[in-house]
Design a protein around this motif. Structure first.
Motif, PDB file in Angstrom:
ATOM      1  N   PRO A  35       0.825  -1.206   0.000  1.00  0.00           N
ATOM      2  CA  PRO A  35       0.000   0.000   0.000  1.00  0.00           C
ATOM      3  C   PRO A  35       0.862   1.261   0.000  1.00  0.00           C
ATOM      4  O   PRO A  35       1.972   1.267   0.541  1.00  0.00           O
ATOM      5  CB  PRO A  35      -0.799  -0.126   1.302  1.00  0.00           C
ATOM      6  N   VAL A  36       0.361   2.301  -0.624  1.00  0.00           N
ATOM      7  CA  VAL A  36       1.046   3.594  -0.653  1.00  0.00           C
ATOM      8  C   VAL A  36       0.171   4.597   0.099  1.00  0.00           C
ATOM      9  O   VAL A  36      -0.729   5.213  -0.492  1.00  0.00           O
ATOM     10  CB  VAL A  36       1.302   4.076  -2.091  1.00  0.00           C
ATOM     11  N   GLU A  43     -22.026 -12.515  -6.197  1.00  0.00           N
ATOM     12  CA  GLU A  43     -22.153 -11.451  -5.214  1.00  0.00           C
ATOM     13  C   GLU A  43     -20.791 -10.818  -4.966  1.00  0.00           C
ATOM     14  O   GLU A  43     -19.750 -11.440  -5.180  1.00  0.00           O
ATOM     15  CB  GLU A  43     -22.702 -12.011  -3.892  1.00  0.00           C
ATOM     16  N   GLY A  44     -20.826  -9.586  -4.488  1.00  0.00           N
ATOM     17  CA  GLY A  44     -19.584  -8.925  -4.120  1.00  0.00           C
ATOM     18  C   GLY A  44     -19.005  -8.094  -5.242  1.00  0.00           C
ATOM     19  O   GLY A  44     -19.266  -8.317  -6.430  1.00  0.00           O
ATOM     20  N   LEU A  45     -18.205  -7.106  -4.848  1.00  0.00           N
ATOM     21  CA  LEU A  45     -17.547  -6.203  -5.780  1.00  0.00           C
ATOM     22  C   LEU A  45     -16.068  -6.551  -5.893  1.00  0.00           C
ATOM     23  O   LEU A  45     -15.486  -7.153  -4.991  1.00  0.00           O
ATOM     24  CB  LEU A  45     -17.690  -4.755  -5.300  1.00  0.00           C
ATOM     25  N   VAL A  46     -15.451  -6.161  -6.994  1.00  0.00           N
ATOM     26  CA  VAL A  46     -14.033  -6.441  -7.207  1.00  0.00           C
ATOM     27  C   VAL A  46     -13.424  -5.302  -8.022  1.00  0.00           C
ATOM     28  O   VAL A  46     -14.119  -4.658  -8.821  1.00  0.00           O
ATOM     29  CB  VAL A  46     -13.843  -7.799  -7.927  1.00  0.00           C
ATOM     30  N   GLU A  47     -12.145  -5.041  -7.786  1.00  0.00           N
ATOM     31  CA  GLU A  47     -11.447  -4.014  -8.553  1.00  0.00           C
ATOM     32  C   GLU A  47     -11.115  -4.542  -9.946  1.00  0.00           C
ATOM     33  O   GLU A  47     -10.659  -5.685 -10.097  1.00  0.00           O
ATOM     34  CB  GLU A  47     -10.147  -3.603  -7.854  1.00  0.00           C
ATOM     35  N   ALA A  97      -4.468  -5.513  -5.854  1.00  0.00           N
ATOM     36  CA  ALA A  97      -4.257  -4.226  -5.202  1.00  0.00           C
ATOM     37  C   ALA A  97      -5.450  -3.838  -4.343  1.00  0.00           C
ATOM     38  O   ALA A  97      -5.302  -3.147  -3.316  1.00  0.00           O
ATOM     39  CB  ALA A  97      -3.994  -3.144  -6.243  1.00  0.00           C
ATOM     40  N   GLY A  98      -6.658  -4.285  -4.740  1.00  0.00           N
ATOM     41  CA  GLY A  98      -7.847  -3.960  -3.968  1.00  0.00           C
ATOM     42  C   GLY A  98      -7.808  -4.485  -2.548  1.00  0.00           C
ATOM     43  O   GLY A  98      -8.528  -3.978  -1.678  1.00  0.00           O
ATOM     44  N   LEU A  99      -6.972  -5.478  -2.287  1.00  0.00           N
ATOM     45  CA  LEU A  99      -6.864  -6.021  -0.935  1.00  0.00           C
ATOM     46  C   LEU A  99      -6.328  -4.986   0.054  1.00  0.00           C
ATOM     47  O   LEU A  99      -6.626  -5.054   1.251  1.00  0.00           O
ATOM     48  CB  LEU A  99      -5.955  -7.256  -0.942  1.00  0.00           C
ATOM     49  N   VAL A 100      -5.524  -4.032  -0.425  1.00  0.00           N
ATOM     50  CA  VAL A 100      -4.940  -3.030   0.482  1.00  0.00           C
ATOM     51  C   VAL A 100      -5.517  -1.639   0.234  1.00  0.00           C
ATOM     52  O   VAL A 100      -5.159  -0.696   0.937  1.00  0.00           O
ATOM     53  CB  VAL A 100      -3.405  -2.989   0.344  1.00  0.00           C
ATOM     54  N   ASP A 119     -12.465   2.669   3.017  1.00  0.00           N
ATOM     55  CA  ASP A 119     -12.393   3.559   4.166  1.00  0.00           C
ATOM     56  C   ASP A 119     -10.987   3.663   4.748  1.00  0.00           C
ATOM     57  O   ASP A 119     -10.794   4.130   5.861  1.00  0.00           O
ATOM     58  CB  ASP A 119     -13.351   3.087   5.262  1.00  0.00           C
ATOM     59  N   SER A 120      -9.982   3.209   3.961  1.00  0.00           N
ATOM     60  CA  SER A 120      -8.619   3.184   4.489  1.00  0.00           C
ATOM     61  C   SER A 120      -7.828   4.438   4.158  1.00  0.00           C
ATOM     62  O   SER A 120      -6.776   4.688   4.749  1.00  0.00           O
ATOM     63  CB  SER A 120      -7.867   1.963   3.935  1.00  0.00           C
TER      64      SER A 120
END
Length: 521
Positions: A276-277, A436-440, A480-483, A487-488
């Motif tokens: 993450p940056v 179901e669910g969203l993904v980058e 990359a969506g994992l980090v 809300d981060s």
């Protein structure tokens, strides 16, 4: 021979980017030699060239292991400017030959991006990095010619082969100079007209050039159809008709083979790091996003390495480029008011009007949801219009006008600042049919081929793959969506270790399926 009767097909697998310039070592060596301007001592570059610019770059802390002479830079500047103006490499090469007074026709093997990588016991290296920077250290395990499944011969290549009287293979390493040319399938399949024309034997060339690579000698060669599948090994028959494969299993202690799944050596594992940056401030219209992102990477002390992929969320790109709209400036149409009334909780009709303005085609309206096709070709909810984490209350964020161009601008700025070759992916969050669910996913891409074409490769059972094309940029975006949680406050990440085909022509627009192949349209 009359020079005008000669056609030279040049290898482009060695092409590389240095200081943002497209350098074509093999084409330039042929060009300078035929022009009578090559340096006879070094064997590359221009005779009596100076290196003042390279020295100045070194004093500024830039890497200078690949020596570009002052006059040699003019060639690379000319080529890069023309390529960015939309010329193909073959057209640029012809123009350079004409300007140097060369009457021999010089054609690159392809106008498409192809790169040679050398896998050694010390890792995977781009050819110039392996040969020049690392001075060919390490035992060669295999040669990878990336990009060849999608590459097509440059204009004139197949015609020259069809009309040839003789084919001459110049003394060179057959693995990294001739192999990449033959890895382009239409060239490999081309047959010159039947005649008594002289033909060369690859074995004699290999014998002269074998010391150029430290590896298993003539048994190491790029696999036709080339690319990421690694190397092929010869398996000749023994005098009694048996194959080497069977013989290895017949004798105790025989060397392992790779021709059967049970015997196959597993591929080199790929280790991926997702970094993450943090520290990227809230971006506003007009902000210099490349500078802000570069500062955040520097302050995070993670740096950038060769072939890193920098992933940036779409929202910061859109805000920096001013792709926002205030609801105070929008008047809802009657159709937008009807749609808004059907949504859960009652969507602002002005927001629905913005969605309709960004829509090319309404795909489905049901249960208060609107699924549309945007003018980019993306099929998504609400045309990608977003109300969260905006510039201010009542200000909506739109998708970037050209996310691929946005990614390219970021790539150029970061590559120049950190002095490394990298790729950039611009992402957004999409839902998926039937799941179901969203993904980058990748909305924009630069510096890498977004698709990994595995067609023509064999699976572990030896069956040829016919339809497998991996959405590599989407996989990078999802990782990359994992980090980059919503809300981060983390709007960018570095994905390190991905094996991709570098190139300036990568574009996420390649993900848009053509209507004639879309079974759900």
């Amino acid at each position: 021979m009359e020079p005008r009767r000669l056609t030279v097909i040049g290898n482009t697998g060695d092409d590389e980017q240095f200081f943002g310039l497209h350098v074509a070592p093999d084409l330039d060596t042929v060009l300078y030699t035929l022009a009578g301007r090559a340096d006879p001592v070094r064997g590359w570059g221009l005779e009596r060239d100076s290196f003042a610019c390279l020295g100045a770059l070194g004093r500024l802390g830039e890497p200078t292991w690949f020596a570009l002479g002052d006059r040699d830079l003019a060639t690379h500047l000319f080529r890069t400017a023309r390529l960015r103006a939309g010329w193909r490499l073959s057209r640029v090469t012809a123009a350079l030959a004409r300007l140097h007074g060369v009457t021999t026709r010089i054609i690159p093997m392809t106008d498409d991006p192809v790169r040679t990588f050398v896998h050694t016991d010390r890792g995977r290296h781009a050819f110039q990095d392996y040969l020049v920077r690392r001075r060919a250290r390490g035992r060669v395990r295999r040669i990878e010619v990336a990009g060849t499944p999608r590459a097509r011969p440059a204009p004139g290549v197949l015609a020259a082969l069809a009309a040839t009287d003789a084919i001459v293979i110049a003394p060179s390493n057959p693995l990294v100079s001739i192999g990449p040319i033959l890895a382009v399938a239409p060239i490999r399949r081309a047959r010159p007209p039947a005649s008594d024309a002289p033909r060369t034997r690859a074995r004699s060339v290999a014998r002269r050039c074998r010391p150029a690579l430290s590896g298993p000698g003539r048994r190491l060669r790029p696999r036709p159809g080339g690319c990421r599948v690694g190397i092929a090994r010869r398996s000749p028959r023994f005098p009694d008709g048996r194959h080497r494969h069977a013989a290895r299993h017949a004798r105790p202690g025989g060397a392992p083979c790779r021709r059967r799944p049970a015997c196959a050596r597993p591929a080199t594992p790929m280790t991926i790091a997702v970094i993450p940056v943090p520290g990227l401030p809230m971006v506003r219209p007009g902000d210099d996003l490349p500078r802000l992102l570069g500062d955040a990477i520097a302050e995070a002390r993670v740096g950038l390495k060769e072939h890193d992929v920098v992933v940036v969320c779409q929202k910061v790109v859109s805000k920096a480029e001013g792709a926002v709209v205030s609801l105070d400036d929008v008047v809802a149409s009657p159709f937008a008011e009807r749609l808004a009334a059907q949504t859960e909780g009652g969507k602002d009709p002005r927001a629905m009007e913005v969605v309709l303005r960004e829509t090319k085609r309404i795909v489905r309206m049901d249960h208060g949801h609107v699924i549309v096709e945007t003018r980019h070709g993306w099929v998504c909810a609400n045309a990608g219009v977003d109300e969260s984490n905006g510039v201010a209350p009542g200000v909506l964020t739109l998708l970037p006008r050209d996310a691929d161009a946005s990614a390219e601008r970021l790539r150029e700025a970061l590559a120049s600042r950190f002095g490394v070759e990298l790729a950039v992916v611009v992402t957004d969050t999409f839902g998926r049919p039937w799941r179901e669910g969203l993904v980058e996913v990748a909305l924009g891409c630069a510096g890498m081929d977004p698709l990994l074409d595995l067609r023509g490769r064999d699976d572990l059972s030896g069956r040829t793959l016919h339809h497998t094309v991996v959405a590599l940029a989407d996989e990078v975006a999802a990782a990359a969506g994992l980090v980059m949680e919503k809300d981060s406050g983390v709007a960018a990440a570095i994905v390190r270790g991905v094996r991709y085909t570098p190139g300036r022509r990568g574009a996420a627009s390649a993900f848009v399926r053509r209507p004639e192949f879309d079974l759900f349209r």
